[in-house]
Design a protein around this motif. Sequence first.
Motif, PDB file in Angstrom:
ATOM      1  N   UNK A   1      28.949  10.333  33.541  1.00 20.14           N
ATOM      2  CA  UNK A   1      29.587  10.119  32.247  1.00 20.14           C
ATOM      3  C   UNK A   1      31.003  10.644  32.357  1.00 20.14           C
ATOM      4  N   UNK A   2      31.981   9.770  32.214  1.00 18.90           N
ATOM      5  CA  UNK A   2      33.373  10.191  32.347  1.00 18.90           C
ATOM      6  C   UNK A   2      33.823  10.158  33.792  1.00 18.90           C
ATOM      7  N   UNK A   3      34.931  10.825  34.087  1.00 17.39           N
ATOM      8  CA  UNK A   3      35.494  10.915  35.446  1.00 17.39           C
ATOM      9  C   UNK A   3      35.689   9.527  36.065  1.00 17.39           C
ATOM     10  N   UNK A   4      36.153   8.576  35.271  1.00 19.26           N
ATOM     11  CA  UNK A   4      36.233   7.180  35.696  1.00 19.26           C
ATOM     12  C   UNK A   4      37.090   6.985  36.946  1.00 19.26           C
ATOM     13  N   UNK A   5      38.288   7.590  36.971  1.00 22.66           N
ATOM     14  CA  UNK A   5      39.192   7.369  38.099  1.00 22.66           C
ATOM     15  C   UNK A   5      38.663   7.999  39.387  1.00 22.66           C
TER      16      UNK A   5
ATOM     17  N   UNK B   1      35.484   8.583  39.998  1.00 18.85           N
ATOM     18  CA  UNK B   1      34.281   7.842  40.365  1.00 18.85           C
ATOM     19  C   UNK B   1      34.618   6.552  41.100  1.00 18.85           C
ATOM     20  N   UNK B   2      35.658   5.848  40.642  1.00 19.33           N
ATOM     21  CA  UNK B   2      36.045   4.608  41.307  1.00 19.33           C
ATOM     22  C   UNK B   2      36.598   4.872  42.698  1.00 19.33           C
ATOM     23  N   UNK B   3      37.419   5.901  42.814  1.00 19.39           N
ATOM     24  CA  UNK B   3      38.041   6.198  44.109  1.00 19.39           C
ATOM     25  C   UNK B   3      37.022   6.676  45.136  1.00 19.39           C
ATOM     26  N   UNK B   4      36.089   7.531  44.718  1.00 14.56           N
ATOM     27  CA  UNK B   4      35.139   8.129  45.672  1.00 14.56           C
ATOM     28  C   UNK B   4      33.757   7.492  45.626  1.00 14.56           C
ATOM     29  N   UNK B   5      33.586   6.473  44.773  1.00 15.60           N
ATOM     30  CA  UNK B   5      32.305   5.757  44.639  1.00 15.60           C
ATOM     31  C   UNK B   5      31.156   6.706  44.264  1.00 15.60           C
ATOM     32  N   UNK B   6      31.402   7.511  43.232  1.00 13.06           N
ATOM     33  CA  UNK B   6      30.408   8.469  42.738  1.00 13.06           C
ATOM     34  C   UNK B   6      29.674   7.841  41.559  1.00 13.06           C
ATOM     35  N   UNK B   7      28.332   7.893  41.578  1.00 13.22           N
ATOM     36  CA  UNK B   7      27.527   7.312  40.514  1.00 13.22           C
ATOM     37  C   UNK B   7      26.736   8.345  39.722  1.00 13.22           C
ATOM     38  N   UNK B   8      26.578   9.554  40.262  1.00 14.04           N
ATOM     39  CA  UNK B   8      25.721  10.551  39.620  1.00 14.04           C
ATOM     40  C   UNK B   8      26.459  11.860  39.400  1.00 14.04           C
ATOM     41  N   UNK B   9      25.972  12.600  38.390  1.00 18.32           N
ATOM     42  CA  UNK B   9      26.475  13.940  38.134  1.00 18.32           C
ATOM     43  C   UNK B   9      25.291  14.879  37.943  1.00 18.32           C
ATOM     44  N   UNK B  10      25.559  16.167  38.138  1.00 20.79           N
ATOM     45  CA  UNK B  10      24.559  17.202  37.938  1.00 20.79           C
ATOM     46  C   UNK B  10      24.187  17.245  36.466  1.00 20.79           C
ATOM     47  N   UNK B  11      22.910  17.409  36.142  1.00 21.91           N
ATOM     48  CA  UNK B  11      22.473  17.517  34.748  1.00 21.91           C
ATOM     49  C   UNK B  11      23.008  18.836  34.174  1.00 21.91           C
ATOM     50  N   UNK B  12      23.851  18.766  33.133  1.00 22.76           N
ATOM     51  CA  UNK B  12      24.417  20.002  32.573  1.00 22.76           C
ATOM     52  C   UNK B  12      23.326  20.923  32.031  1.00 22.76           C
TER      53      UNK B  12
END
Length: 140
Positions: free
Chosen positions: A111-115, A117-128
Amino acid sequence: MVFLLSCEKKYQRPDEYKVDLFKDERSENNAYVMSEDEAYDKSDMVLSTSDTKLIDSSSGRGKPFFIYKIFSGDIEKTTRDSVVSFPLEIISTEKLNLKKEPSYIFLEMLKGFRFIAEERKIKYQWVPGAPVYPLQKETK
């Protein structure tokens, strides 16, 4: 004749109030920590791994976030991807206390971190709010 009288009254503050109006609003920096079952239920993906490394962080550059790379692991739960290719990069808004022992990695969709995520091809984040739980060894 003019009489000047002065009454000096000192403010007397009680040491302890009888009624504390703000007792419910006062907190002692108590952070909420999820249980292992709650973190598992909230996750879109759960991995078990001991091969995770912090590769980048935003320390001193705005809102803090950390990028971790998971080099290998086993899928314990997934709701979206049935195949995960390693190495896998994830983002966390908190620094994780990862050790060399096998641990559960609780992930949700990014959720968020769009730029980033696109540059590094990240799809997941740690559950807060999910802590790092060590992998439980099954005894047979």
